[in-house]
Scaffold this motif. Structure first.
Motif, PDB file in Angstrom:
ATOM      1  N   THR A   1       0.862  -1.193   0.000  1.00 19.49           N
ATOM      2  CA  THR A   1       0.000   0.000   0.000  1.00 19.49           C
ATOM      3  C   THR A   1       0.891   1.233   0.000  1.00 19.49           C
ATOM      4  O   THR A   1       1.294   1.732   1.053  1.00 19.49           O
ATOM      5  N   PRO A   2       1.219   1.751  -1.176  1.00 21.84           N
ATOM      6  CA  PRO A   2       2.187   2.838  -1.282  1.00 21.84           C
ATOM      7  C   PRO A   2       1.773   4.145  -0.602  1.00 21.84           C
ATOM      8  O   PRO A   2       2.613   4.945  -0.243  1.00 21.84           O
ATOM      9  N   GLU A   3       0.488   4.387  -0.395  1.00 26.20           N
ATOM     10  CA  GLU A   3       0.034   5.634   0.243  1.00 26.20           C
ATOM     11  C   GLU A   3       0.094   5.561   1.771  1.00 26.20           C
ATOM     12  O   GLU A   3      -0.317   6.492   2.447  1.00 26.20           O
ATOM     13  N   THR A   4       0.581   4.465   2.313  1.00 27.86           N
ATOM     14  CA  THR A   4       0.661   4.274   3.756  1.00 27.86           C
ATOM     15  C   THR A   4       1.769   5.141   4.346  1.00 27.86           C
ATOM     16  O   THR A   4       2.805   5.347   3.738  1.00 27.86           O
ATOM     17  N   ALA A   5       1.511   5.629   5.552  1.00 28.53           N
ATOM     18  CA  ALA A   5       2.538   6.345   6.318  1.00 28.53           C
ATOM     19  C   ALA A   5       2.839   5.522   7.565  1.00 28.53           C
ATOM     20  O   ALA A   5       2.077   4.625   7.939  1.00 28.53           O
ATOM     21  N   LEU A   6       3.924   5.824   8.208  1.00 28.27           N
ATOM     22  CA  LEU A   6       4.236   5.205   9.488  1.00 28.27           C
ATOM     23  C   LEU A   6       3.829   6.192  10.571  1.00 28.27           C
ATOM     24  O   LEU A   6       4.279   7.336  10.567  1.00 28.27           O
ATOM     25  N   ARG A   7       2.945   5.768  11.474  1.00 26.39           N
ATOM     26  CA  ARG A   7       2.524   6.611  12.594  1.00 26.39           C
ATOM     27  C   ARG A   7       3.374   6.242  13.802  1.00 26.39           C
ATOM     28  O   ARG A   7       3.492   5.074  14.162  1.00 26.39           O
TER      29      ARG A   7
ATOM     30  N   PRO B   1      -5.303   9.781   4.735  1.00 22.58           N
ATOM     31  CA  PRO B   1      -4.650  11.069   5.010  1.00 22.58           C
ATOM     32  C   PRO B   1      -4.331  11.231   6.497  1.00 22.58           C
ATOM     33  O   PRO B   1      -4.994  10.640   7.350  1.00 22.58           O
ATOM     34  N   PRO B   2      -3.315  12.036   6.819  1.00 25.11           N
ATOM     35  CA  PRO B   2      -3.002  12.283   8.228  1.00 25.11           C
ATOM     36  C   PRO B   2      -4.136  13.047   8.907  1.00 25.11           C
ATOM     37  O   PRO B   2      -4.959  13.670   8.249  1.00 25.11           O
ATOM     38  N   HIS B   3      -4.187  12.980  10.220  1.00 29.62           N
ATOM     39  CA  HIS B   3      -5.166  13.743  10.982  1.00 29.62           C
ATOM     40  C   HIS B   3      -4.823  15.224  10.879  1.00 29.62           C
ATOM     41  O   HIS B   3      -3.669  15.589  10.628  1.00 29.62           O
ATOM     42  N   SER B   4      -5.789  16.086  11.124  1.00 27.90           N
ATOM     43  CA  SER B   4      -5.602  17.529  10.887  1.00 27.90           C
ATOM     44  C   SER B   4      -4.472  18.140  11.717  1.00 27.90           C
ATOM     45  O   SER B   4      -3.823  19.070  11.260  1.00 27.90           O
TER      46      SER B   4
ATOM     47  N   VAL C   1       8.796   8.567   1.618  1.00 28.72           N
ATOM     48  CA  VAL C   1       8.431   7.895   2.865  1.00 28.72           C
ATOM     49  C   VAL C   1       7.863   8.954   3.795  1.00 28.72           C
ATOM     50  O   VAL C   1       8.490   9.993   4.004  1.00 28.72           O
ATOM     51  N   ARG C   2       6.677   8.682   4.340  1.00 28.46           N
ATOM     52  CA  ARG C   2       6.022   9.649   5.220  1.00 28.46           C
ATOM     53  C   ARG C   2       5.886   9.066   6.628  1.00 28.46           C
ATOM     54  O   ARG C   2       5.489   7.923   6.815  1.00 28.46           O
ATOM     55  N   VAL C   3       6.216   9.904   7.618  1.00 28.89           N
ATOM     56  CA  VAL C   3       6.057   9.560   9.023  1.00 28.89           C
ATOM     57  C   VAL C   3       5.163  10.632   9.632  1.00 28.89           C
ATOM     58  O   VAL C   3       5.363  11.820   9.376  1.00 28.89           O
ATOM     59  N   VAL C   4       4.166  10.212  10.425  1.00 25.52           N
ATOM     60  CA  VAL C   4       3.269  11.168  11.074  1.00 25.52           C
ATOM     61  C   VAL C   4       3.288  10.945  12.577  1.00 25.52           C
ATOM     62  O   VAL C   4       3.511   9.830  13.054  1.00 25.52           O
ATOM     63  N   CYS C   5       3.060  12.034  13.318  1.00 21.27           N
ATOM     64  CA  CYS C   5       3.064  11.981  14.779  1.00 21.27           C
ATOM     65  C   CYS C   5       2.018  12.961  15.303  1.00 21.27           C
ATOM     66  O   CYS C   5       1.936  14.088  14.826  1.00 21.27           O
ATOM     67  N   ASP C   6       1.255  12.525  16.291  1.00 17.96           N
ATOM     68  CA  ASP C   6       0.252  13.413  16.875  1.00 17.96           C
ATOM     69  C   ASP C   6       0.926  14.416  17.810  1.00 17.96           C
ATOM     70  O   ASP C   6       2.010  14.160  18.335  1.00 17.96           O
TER      71      ASP C   6
END
Length: 139
Positions: free
Chosen positions: A47-53, A74-77, A92-97
């Motif tokens: 799943t190429p649109e996946t990010a690592l949270r 999509p990432p949260h706002s 490569v996308r990484v997201v963090c709250d």
């Protein structure tokens, strides 16, 4: 009769002061080895649109536990987004709250491969202590 002319007081204007930012920018870092490991895991998943949270949650034997999981969509706002490019040019996308970022500020997510194990490893300057397994910590 003597009259004295009194000049009116100059009007004082209070210019509004611009708000001063007292908060510094919070950030984490992802090492090049970790970026490559994330890319491989996402490719395996297909799943190429996946990010690592990444983040933290309460619990574990020391108080907080690290969370590393895939995030589809999509990432949260309010998420902080970190975009990296792997050696072959793959994004490569990484997201963090934002709440987790308070406890992860200045931390580096690395990839460690030894004879006995391999996986992500946090180097977090905010850790005061951690448990033996390396998955939970105190601040």
């Amino acid at each position: 009769m003597m009259t004295t002319e009194v000049s009116p007081k100059p009007e004082t204007t209070h210019e509004p002061k611009p708000p001063q930012s007292t908060s510094k920018t919070l950030a984490i870092e992802v090492s090049p080895k970790a970026v490559e490991a994330i890319k491989k895991q996402i490719q395996k998943r297909g799943t190429p649109e996946t990010a690592l949270r990444v983040g933290i949650k309460g619990g574990g034997c020391s108080g907080f536990s690290y969370v590393i999981q895939f995030h589809d969509g999509p990432p949260h706002s309010k998420d902080r987004i970190y975009d990296y490019v792997a050696e072959d040019g793959t994004p490569v996308r990484v997201v963090c709250d934002p709440k987790s970022l308070i406890y992860l500020n200045g931390a580096v997510l690395d990839w460690e491969a030894t004879l006995l194990q391999q996986g992500f490893k946090w180097r977090n300057p905010q850790e005061k202590s951690n448990c033996g397994c390396g998955h939970s910590f105190t601040v």
